[in-house]
Design an enzyme around this catalytic site. Structure first.
Site, PDB file in Angstrom:
ATOM      1  N   LYS A  76      36.978  24.363  37.475  1.00 44.58           N
ATOM      2  CA  LYS A  76      38.463  23.983  38.011  1.00 44.58           C
ATOM      3  C   LYS A  76      38.238  22.274  37.700  1.00 44.58           C
ATOM      4  O   LYS A  76      37.334  21.584  37.624  1.00 44.58           O
ATOM      5  CB  LYS A  76      38.249  23.935  39.758  1.00 44.58           C
ATOM      6  CG  LYS A  76      39.724  23.573  40.148  1.00 44.58           C
ATOM      7  CD  LYS A  76      39.579  23.948  41.502  1.00 44.58           C
ATOM      8  CE  LYS A  76      41.110  23.471  42.359  1.00 44.58           C
ATOM      9  NZ  LYS A  76      41.069  23.691  43.582  1.00 44.58           N
ATOM     10  N   SER A 151      45.438  26.330  45.301  1.00 41.96           N
ATOM     11  CA  SER A 151      45.283  25.605  44.128  1.00 41.96           C
ATOM     12  C   SER A 151      44.480  26.028  42.975  1.00 41.96           C
ATOM     13  O   SER A 151      44.613  25.437  41.896  1.00 41.96           O
ATOM     14  CB  SER A 151      45.059  24.130  44.634  1.00 41.96           C
ATOM     15  OG  SER A 151      43.864  23.900  44.963  1.00 41.96           O
ATOM     16  N   SER A 175      42.366  27.475  48.797  1.00 41.54           N
ATOM     17  CA  SER A 175      42.602  27.397  47.633  1.00 41.54           C
ATOM     18  C   SER A 175      41.645  28.224  46.669  1.00 41.54           C
ATOM     19  O   SER A 175      41.842  28.529  45.360  1.00 41.54           O
ATOM     20  CB  SER A 175      42.362  25.936  46.937  1.00 41.54           C
ATOM     21  OG  SER A 175      43.569  25.363  47.344  1.00 41.54           O
TER      22      SER A 175
END
Ligand code: GLN
Length: 475
Positions: A76, A151, A175
């Protein structure tokens, strides 16, 4: 090439010689290139990954490779990897490269994982749909008109779309789990403090945790055991012993499972999802587990408490992005105040600005007690009540998300509707307990939804072992 669902399958094929690691890296790179519209990877470290694949393959042939040999991972875009760009999918970090490795990256590399690239996410991990990235929305590989969740949407899309074997996400309020739910993969948020946050770009430090997003429970367990443990660079990282989770995936005996009645009866929950969860509860009971409804009177307070506290922490954490120390600086900035103002105005996106303002407001004198102080007290009540349920029960079962993936653009006009996406996931972060989303549900539409299990602090082993059993339990 066949599609791999676990590192076990990869290592078997490496052993029998039908696969080699450079080939596997090239396979994932070609999948990434075949679907640029997913917008999951912001950057692919192809050459570097192939070179590393060659080295690890040699070690593997000699029987000297680490336990993650064959694990091809996407990171990420808020996890630092030395000499590689990291931007939290924000313009404000334009041109910035990490000057050190996060602890998780160090630990993955030490066990011979291959890091394939950097994955799109909501800006500073703020969002539930991956539509808040400065680099455009990510699409759900199962239906490209839908969001992948957020997210960690790039991470979820990459794993679900077979662009890498596993990915790291971060979870402040859901997330990892919510995008796992919307893309049909396994997402684990460990206990707060189980994995070091050193080198994770902070959103809300008393909530943030890094965790694995995978296609199997085994891979999740293996990645957790490699990444977990104390760290001199993060005082909140626990020194509790780290079990070999991947070798302890057999669950024993009958479990006591709680479900929160008001959760399942909440008006926002899609009726089909609700019906499947009740069906799952019946299945578990038929197997001899006890599954009971429990009261949790604070459901309505979860999301507001989460948003008061996380925005407060974010307003403080994001103060360091000032146009001077890192990344972006406005071209026509003049003087110090003006540089701060212009760089932050131009560098941050709309949602991040909204949260900085909200957080600054709840911390400001005159409002501090009414909002921040009060929310801290409510967090304590939520924590204590969650612990009380988990004293009596092994797990708390809920849906992960209220429904299947929603359409791109569907919630962007209404922040409250978007925030309500987090209704089932924020409890685990407010209480600091581990929680996992399992891809057990499939709606008539064909799209998946996740089942969430929360467990006791630092009892990931039980949680993962029961999850492994649950994986045969499609509803
Ligand atoms: N959707 C939540 C938010 O927008 C969760 C984000 C996260 O876990 N990083 O804050």
């Amino acid at each position: 090439m066949r599609k791999y669902d676990s590192i076990i399958e990869v290592q078997n094929d490496l052993r029998s010689g039908v696969l080699n690691l450079p080939q596997l890296v090239r396979y994932y790179v070609s999948n990434i290139n075949a679907k640029p519209q997913l917008n999951a990877f912001l950057e692919v470290w192809e050459e570097e990954a192939i070179k590393r694949a060659e080295e690890i393959q040699n070690r593997f042939n000699k029987g000297e490779a680490g336990k993650l040999a064959g694990m091809i991972i996407g990171l990420k875009d808020n996890i630092c990897f030395k000499d590689h760009a990291v931007s939290a999918s924000s313009k404000i970090l334009e041109g910035f490269k990490s000057i050190y490795n996060s602890t998780v990256v160090d630990r993955l590399l030490a066990e011979d994982a291959i890091l394939l690239g950097r994955l799109n996410c909501d800006e500073f991990a703020m969002g539930s749909s991956n539509e808040n990235s400065a680099f455009g929305a990510v699409k759900n590989p199962l239906d490209e008109s839908k969001v992948p969740g957020g997210s960690s949407g790039g991470s979820a899309a990459a794993v679900a779309g077979d662009l890498c074997l596993a990915a790291l996400g971060s979870d402040t309020g859901g997330s990892i789990r919510q995008p796992a739910s919307l893309t049909g993969i396994v997402g684990l948020k460990p206990t707060y403090g189980r994995i070091s946050r050193y080198g994770l770009i902070a959103y809300a430090s008393s909530f943030d945790q890094i965790g694995p997003m995978t296609r199997s429970v085994y891979d999740s367990a293996l990645l957790l055991e490699v990444m977990a443990g104390g760290d001199e660079f993060d005082s909140t990282a626990s020194h509790n012993a780290v079990p070999e989770y991947s070798k302890l995936l057999e669950t024993k005996g009958k479990k006591k499972i709680a479900y929160i009645k008001d959760c399942l009866e909440s008006p926002g929950l899609n009726p089909e999802v609700k019906q499947r969860i009740y069906q799952l509860i019946d299945q578990l009971k038929a197997e001899g587990h006890s599954v009971d409804p429990v009261d949790f009177p604070h459901l309505d307070h979860l999301v507001p408490t989460y948003y008061v506290l996380t925005t407060a922490e974010a307003s403080s954490n994001l103060a360091r992005f000032d146009g001077i120390h890192y990344g972006y600086r406005s071209k026509d900035a003049a003087g110090i105040d003006n540089t701060y103002k212009k760089s932050r105005t131009e560098g941050f996106g709309k949602e991040v600005k909204r949260r900085i303002m909200l957080g600054t407001f709840v911390l400001s004198s005159g409002y501090y007690d009414a909002y921040y102080g009060k929310a801290q007290q409510v967090r304590r009540v939520i924590h204590d009540k969650t612990m009380k349920v988990l004293e009596e029960y092994d797990f708390i079962l809920t849906p992960t998300s209220t429904n299947e993936a929603f359409a791109l653009g569907e919630n962007t006009k209404d922040p409250i509707a978007m925030y309500l996406e987090d209704i089932f996931t924020v409890q685990a972060n407010l209480a600091g307990v581990p929680a996992i989303s399992l891809p057990l549900g499939r709606k008539q539409s064909g799209l998946p939804f996740g089942i969430q299990l929360m467990g006791r602090k630092f009892e990931e082993q039980e949680l993962l072992a029961f999850s492994q059993k649950m994986m045969n339990q499609e509803v």
